[in-house]
Structures are given as structure tokens and as C-alpha cells.
Design an enzyme around this catalytic site. Structure first.
Site, PDB file in Angstrom:
ATOM      1  N   ARG A 152      22.940  80.595  29.028  1.00  0.00           N
ATOM      2  CA  ARG A 152      23.830  81.731  28.708  1.00  0.00           C
ATOM      3  C   ARG A 152      23.108  83.076  28.839  1.00  0.00           C
ATOM      4  O   ARG A 152      23.400  84.018  28.113  1.00  0.00           O
ATOM      5  CB  ARG A 152      24.422  81.608  27.292  1.00  0.00           C
ATOM      6  CG  ARG A 152      25.318  80.409  27.062  1.00  0.00           C
ATOM      7  CD  ARG A 152      26.591  80.489  27.903  1.00  0.00           C
ATOM      8  NE  ARG A 152      27.549  79.456  27.527  1.00  0.00           N
ATOM      9  CZ  ARG A 152      27.563  78.226  28.037  1.00  0.00           C
ATOM     10  NH1 ARG A 152      26.680  77.871  28.957  1.00  0.00           N
ATOM     11  NH2 ARG A 152      28.472  77.350  27.658  1.00  0.00           N
ATOM     12  N   SER A 207      33.344  80.106  23.083  1.00  0.00           N
ATOM     13  CA  SER A 207      32.288  79.989  22.064  1.00  0.00           C
ATOM     14  C   SER A 207      31.840  81.389  21.660  1.00  0.00           C
ATOM     15  O   SER A 207      31.415  82.167  22.522  1.00  0.00           O
ATOM     16  CB  SER A 207      31.079  79.243  22.615  1.00  0.00           C
ATOM     17  OG  SER A 207      31.434  77.942  22.990  1.00  0.00           O
ATOM     18  N   GLU A 230      27.266  84.928  21.499  1.00  0.00           N
ATOM     19  CA  GLU A 230      27.346  84.823  22.965  1.00  0.00           C
ATOM     20  C   GLU A 230      28.191  85.965  23.522  1.00  0.00           C
ATOM     21  O   GLU A 230      27.924  86.505  24.590  1.00  0.00           O
ATOM     22  CB  GLU A 230      27.981  83.470  23.352  1.00  0.00           C
ATOM     23  CG  GLU A 230      28.196  83.344  24.852  1.00  0.00           C
ATOM     24  CD  GLU A 230      29.022  82.139  25.256  1.00  0.00           C
ATOM     25  OE1 GLU A 230      28.642  81.006  24.929  1.00  0.00           O
ATOM     26  OE2 GLU A 230      30.057  82.348  25.924  1.00  0.00           O
TER      27      GLU A 230
END
Ligand code: FAD
Ligand code: EPU
Length: 335
Positions: free
Chosen positions: A161, A235, A331
Site C-alpha cells: 500500500r 479498508s 490507508e
């Protein structure tokens, strides 16, 4: 054409009705260069599909909506193709296009919302694949110089990520095209357990890439809320990477704690499991909350605000830190 005081409600998947002081769309590199020449002094924000941002306030300066389209073959070999896509193409439509032509490699990334141009930003990943696995190169406009530059995978510094565009080069480049090396001989990746189970349910024993895509779509639809129905950005937190020592300590109290191998002997924990264990799953606070099927996903049921979501995420981070000694990291990009 620049639009002022422009509502971003339809341009962020949380559905928050905040405004861009100035808003403009671009559909070519030439068009983008002209806008930059004229507005270089303004703070700039590049918008794709708005599926990984949390708007907490109106955006001052200029919001640039990427609409560069077009998919073309750059190299065509016996075993593989290099295919380049405009950054403004919708990611899932690009995936379906590739599947249609029998080009394998991104079928596990089916149904991830957003644009092709944002895919390298956080090295999107799902079901055992990340774009770094199939990435060829990207071209991006350097905002300071106005030059178009090419980045290979190494220069993008991809990690879980993460990429250089979220770190050292944050806000300095506008990604215009992204190219992928896709295989003509399907190397099927069904290692992620849930895919095998789903294929069995579908009655498929020798899956092609279309079957894998369908299986992934079905799993995702059963787990993740559809942003068109409930506002969310997928997420909200990353899965934390921690030391093996901490995992061992946690296992003494929670023998069933999910953990996965990561780089350099570290381990990845499941943030969703930690958040559920801490009692947050399904919690509703006013018009926002933690999704009932997926504790990693914070949701806006309608009428909530970005500030409320941010405050909820802070409360979760603090609680997880005090209960498990694990630091969660967001995130989603906070604006
Ligand atoms: P945006 O939200 O518009 O932008 C995200 C960031 O990238 C911003 O900082 C923006 O400035 C920057 N940016 C966007 N385009 C450019 C560009 N062309 N040049 C420079 N900077 C740019 N992600 C995963 O990795 N895996 C998943 O499985 C996954 N599932 C999701 C499920 C749901 C239901 C949702 C809502 C989101 C999910 N996400 C997932 C997150 C999201 O889909 C990805 O991060 C996606 O790549 C974001 O694309 P976007 O175009 O919407 O980016
Ligand atoms: N879990 C729980 N409770 C929950 C959610 C998950 O206990 O509420 C447990 C599951 O039982 C499982 C583990 O956590 O043991 C992992 O769950 P899952 O496979 O659903 O994946 P995830 O870690 O929740 C990650 C990505 C997703 C990606 C899926 C599939 C991150 C931060 N999230 O989710 O990406 O789609 O794996 O590969 O890495 C996104 O980035 O926005 C995103 C949706």
C-alpha cells in the site's frame, strides 16, 4: 472550463458534500500542461475516482479531475503484451478489457474502485496480487518543471500500500499513463484460500482468468459495502507490520490471532481482526460507523461528516494501541 465552489459529493465514495474552490477536468497531457502553466501558483489536488480519500474540509486551490482515456498495445510478443492505459480509465473496466483479450495478471484485482492513474499510488492489491507484480512503467508530469517523466518499477519504490508518490514525491507528479506487462499464458493465482472455495461453489475445477475474476467479484460483493449504497473508502487502515516478538507475545493471550509472513522476518497482522476483537465491529455513532461485516471499513450511512470519520479513526487507533500495543496506520488519504 474552471468551475468554482464545485460540489465534490459525487466525486468521493464517502459521499461528503464538500466543495472545491476551483474544479477542472483534463483529458490530455497537452490540456493538462496548459492548465498547469496558467494555474501553477494555486495549490493543486489530483482527483481520480475519489475512492481512497477522506474529505474533512472544503479544498482550496484547484482540483484537477483526471479524464485521460485510451488503452493501447505498446509491445505484442508471443507470450506477453505491454499494454498502456490512460490514467483516467476506470480501473475495473480496464481489468475487464484485459480479461476480454485474454491478457492475464490483473484478474485478481477485479472490482477495485477508482482510476488506473491512482493504481500505482498505493500499489493496489487484493487476493494475492499487487500491481507491482505486473507493472511495466508509468509516465507522469512533473508539476514543477512541466516535463513528462517515465518511472520504472524500481523508481516507484512499491511496497505494501505504498509508493514513492505517497512518500518523497507526494504532490509533485501527475500520473498520466500506466503500462502493465500481462501474460498471454494465464498464470493463475488462486493461492488466496477464499478464491479456491468460491470457485468450488461455482462448480469450476479448471478456472480461466474470467472465472477467477468472477470469483473475486463475488467474494468482494459479499464482504465489502458498495459505495453507491453506503459511503466508504474500502479498508480505512493498513494491516500493521509488526515484529515477530510482538506476535509471539500476542499469541500467548490470543492463540488464534491471524498473522502472515512479511518482509525481513516481520509479520503482518489483520487490522480487521484487531478492531473486531476490540469491540468496534458494527458500532454506529450517529450517521457513521464501523461496517458490520468488515471492521476495517468505516462507513457514512448518510449525513455524517469527514471530521466524524477522522475522529472515529483516531479513537480506534488509540484503543488498538492500548489493547494490543499495535500502531494502526490510515490507508485512506486525509484531506
Ligand atoms: P483517488 O481517491 O481519487 O485518489 C487517491 C490518491 O491518489 C489521492 O492522494 C490523489 O491525489 C492521488 N491521485 C489520484 N490520481 C492521481 C494521478 N493520476 N496522479 C497523481 N496522483 C493521483 N484498494 C486496494 O489496494 N485494494 C482493494 O482491495 C481495495 N478495495 C476497495 C474497496 C472499496 C469498496 C473502496 C471504496 C476502495 C477500495 N480500495 C482498495 C481503495 C481504492 O479503490 C484504491 O486506492 C484506488 O486506487 C483509488 O483510486 P481513485 O482513482 O479513486 O483515487
Ligand atoms: N477479519 C476479522 N474481522 C473483520 C475483518 C477481517 O476477523 O471484521 C480477519 C479475517 O477473518 C481474516 C483477516 O482478518 O482472518 C483478513 O481478512 P480479509 O481476507 O477479509 O482481508 P483484509 O485484511 O480485511 C485486505 C485488504 C483489502 C483486500 C483484501 C483481499 C488491506 C488494508 N486490506 O483486507 O484491500 O481487498 O485483503 O486481498 O490490506 C483496501 O485496501 O481498501 C482493501 C479493501
Amino acid at each position: 472550463m474552471i468551475e468554482q465552489n464545485f460540489s465534490l459529493k459525487a466525486f468521493n465514495t464517502f459521499g461528503f458534500d464538500l466543495k472545491a474552490e476551483n474544479f477542472i477536468r483534463f483529458n490530455s497531457i497537452v490540456g493538462l500542461s496548459e492548465i498547469l502553466k496558467e494555474h501553477r501558483e494555486k495549490p493543486l489536488f489530483i482527483l481520480g475516482g475519489g475512492s481512497n480519500i477522506l474529505l474533512t474540509k472544503n479544498i482550496s486551490g484547484l482540483v484537477l479531475k483526471n479524464e485521460i482515456k485510451g488503452i493501447k498495445i505498446i509491445e505484442d510478443h508471443e507470450d506477453y503484451v505491454i499494454v498502456e492505459s490512460g490514467a483516467g480509465e476506470v480501473w475495473h473496466e480496464f481489468v475487464l478489457h484485459c480479461i476480454n483479450f485474454g491478457w492475464a495478471g490483473i484478474e485478481n484485482l477485479s472490482l477495485i474502485p477508482g482510476s488506473v492513474g491512482a493504481s500505482p499510488m498505493q500499489n493496489i492489491g487484493a487476493y494475492g496480487v499487487e500491481i507491482k507484480d505486473v507493472f511495466a512503467y508509468l509516465s507522469a508530469l512533473n508539476i514543477a518543471t512541466g516535463e513528462l517523466e517515465i518511472f520504472n518499477a524500481e523508481q516507484c519504490k512499491f511496497a505494501y500500500r505504498e509508493s514513492v508518490f505517497k512518500q518523497a514525491l507526494k504532490g509533485k507528479y501527475i500520473i498520466c499513463n500506466v503500462a502493465f506487462k500481462l501474460s498471454k499464458k494465464a498464470i493463475k493465482n488462486t493461492t488466496y484460500g477464499a478464491i479456491e472455495d468460491e470457485l468450488k461453489k461455482m462448480g469450476v475445477s479448471d478456472p480461466n482468468i474470467e472465472d477467477i475474476s468472477k470469483a473475486v467479484i463475488s467474494i468482494r460483493q459479499s464482504k465489502l459495502p458498495n459505495p453507491a449504497v453506503i459511503g466508504n473508502a474500502g479498508s480505512f487502515f493498513k494491516n500493521p507490520i509488526v515484529s515477530e516478538e510482538l506476535v509471539k507475545k500476542l499469541q500467548e493471550i490470543y492463540p488464534d490471532i491471524p498473522n502472515y509472513p512479511s518482509t525481513n522476518g516481520t509479520k503482518k497482522l489483520a487490522a480487521g481482526w484487531l478492531i473486531e476483537k476490540a469491540g468496534w465491529k458494527g458500532k454506529t455513532i450517529g450517521n457513521i460507523g464501523v461496517h458490520k461485516n468488515q471492521a476495517l471499513v468505516l462507513v457514512n450511512y448518510g449525513g455524517g461528516t469527514g471530521e466524524e470519520i477522522l475522529a472515529l479513526s483516531t479513537a480506534i487507533i488509540e484503543d488498538i494501541k492500548s489493547k494490543f500495543k499495535v500502531e494502526l496506520e490510515r490507508e485512506v488519504n486525509i484531506m
